[in-house]
Scaffold this active site. Structure first.
Site, PDB file in Angstrom:
ATOM      1  N   ASP A 126      30.624  42.872  40.382  1.00 37.25           N
ATOM      2  CA  ASP A 126      31.250  41.640  39.897  1.00 37.25           C
ATOM      3  C   ASP A 126      32.591  41.892  39.226  1.00 37.25           C
ATOM      4  O   ASP A 126      33.433  41.000  39.150  1.00 37.25           O
ATOM      5  CB  ASP A 126      30.330  40.964  38.877  1.00 37.25           C
ATOM      6  N   HIS A 158      32.436  28.965  37.193  1.00 32.53           N
ATOM      7  CA  HIS A 158      31.140  29.403  37.728  1.00 32.53           C
ATOM      8  C   HIS A 158      30.104  29.170  36.636  1.00 32.53           C
ATOM      9  O   HIS A 158      30.072  29.886  35.636  1.00 32.53           O
ATOM     10  CB  HIS A 158      31.178  30.878  38.124  1.00 32.53           C
TER      11      HIS A 158
END
Length: 398
Positions: free
Chosen positions: A146, A206
């Site tokens: 990530d 997000h």
């Protein structure tokens, strides 16, 4: 079916899994184990129709993975026969990993070494990796980090105002997470707006049990709300996000909290869980907003923090914002939260289309602002699994 990739995405309280054709992008199986560690732990999947099963009170990642392999994948022998590789989402690679890598013992050790930076996630990733290696010993495993997408952040964004040697000697800096999702949303939004990726300026939200905002300038991450660890930034399911650091000393010195108790509180007992003192589930907060004091309080704080971040990140884009995008389980499904956040951004000329916003859920995407809105806001479904499958296929040479 020669390039099928099993994608595992172990979150702090969930496990997403998919079998993806890395060439066509077709998903042959998708599933989600959610509410892990809670009484209502369950698993849902799509394979020849929709299915759901209860995992048992307090079931964790191990139980979800066992069910997936032994009950779901085992029901389709052709899947196991044609799986070519396994891709794993890994939240934190520190400065050890700046791109996706084939997994070996050294990589597993490196991910474990980064667990202090992602205590809810990296241990879950290790569980997934070891379970996958045991279930499919002949297949190559790939870790997709990530943190990789955020390696383009400038120094002014990733440095903390601490003694500089803490960065040079100990790599203490902002890393950011959810990079795989932010990258995917950048690509899709560029297509939807018919703009080249390297000319796209967006702010992507997000929002899930873990949540982060990313300022994306000319297709690259220039700032993001999560920091050294996933604890910084927005209000999350069980994580506090931004707080005054001196609170930690007050808890320790004045209230007598141990360091372990403080760490556990900030990561597992704060956020929506702490504000409601009932649950970390955003659906409770949304359903009871205006009805129950604890739900109203939690949702107001959540939306206030998110709107502040979005507004602040406009300063990083040098005068042009092409879109505000929402993704993740909350971002894609919570019309009330999106509306509350966007209404707080009226100073940017944002005008919500209430009807369009209400329709944009359960996989339905699109613009949720009016034609008069100076900046469009959009709901875009993320697909971290596809990005992971593509990287896995490339590195595993399948």
């Amino acid at each position: 079916m020669s390039k099928l990739v099993l994608v595992l995405n172990c979150g702090s309280s969930s496990l997403k899994f998919a079998i993806v054709d890395a060439v066509s992008g077709e998903e042959h199986l998708t599933g989600l184990a959610e509410c892990l560690h809670l009484p209502e732990a369950r698993i849902k999947w799509k394979l020849d129709g929709k299915h759901e099963a209860q995992l048992g009170d307090g079931a964790a990642h191990e139980e979800a993975l066992a069910f997936m392999v032994e009950s779901i994948i085992a029901s389709k022998p052709e899947f196991a026969a044609n799986l070519a590789a396994i891709g794993h989402r890994v939240v934190h690679g520190g400065e050890k990993f700046t791109q996706s890598v084939l997994i070996d013992e050294t990589v597993v050790k490196g991910i474990e070494d980064c667990s202090a930076l992602a205590p809810l996630h990296n241990p879950a990733h290790i569980i997934g990796i070891k379970a996958a290696q045991k279930a499919f010993p002949a297949l190559k495993n790939v870790a997709v980090f990530d943190t990789a997408f955020h390696q383009t952040m400038p120094e002014e964004a990733y440095l903390y105002a601490l003694p500089y040697n803490l960065y040079t000697d100990h790599a203490i800096r902002r890393y950011g997470m959810h990079g795989t999702s932010h990258l995917f949303i950048t690509r899709v939004t560029a297509e939807l707006l018919e703009k080249p990726v390297d000319e796209l300026n967006i702010i992507n939200c997000h929002l899930g049990n873990g949540a982060s905002v990313c300022a994306i300038k000319n297709g690259k991450s220039v700032d993001t709300s999560m920091g050294l660890t996933p604890l910084e930034g927005l209000v999350m399911g069980t994580r506090c996000g931004d707080i005054d650091p001196a609170i930690i000393f007050h808890l320790h010195d004045t209230l007598g909290y141990s360091v372990e108790k403080i760490n556990n509180m900030l990561t597992k007992e704060s956020g929506l869980q702490g504000l409601t003192q009932v649950t970390s589930d955003c659906r409770f907060v949304e359903d009871n907003y205006g009805k129950k004091e604890e739900a109203t309080r939690a949702m107001d704080v959540f939306c206030h923090r998110l709107a502040k971040y979005v507004a602040g990140y406009t300063a990083t884009l040098e005068g042009r914002l092409d879109a505000i995008t929402f993704t993740g389980g909350i971002g894609e499904n919570s019309a009330p939260i999106r509306e509350m956040v966007l209404n707080r951004l009226a100073i940017l000329g944002v005008e919500v289309d209430v009807e369009a916003n209400l329709k944009a859920r359960f996989g339905k995407e699109g613009v949720i602002t009016t034609a008069n809105s100076r900046v469009p806001a959009m709901v875009v479904s993320t697909n971290e699994e596809l990005v992971i499958a593509e990287d896995t296929a490339r590195l595993a040479a399948i």
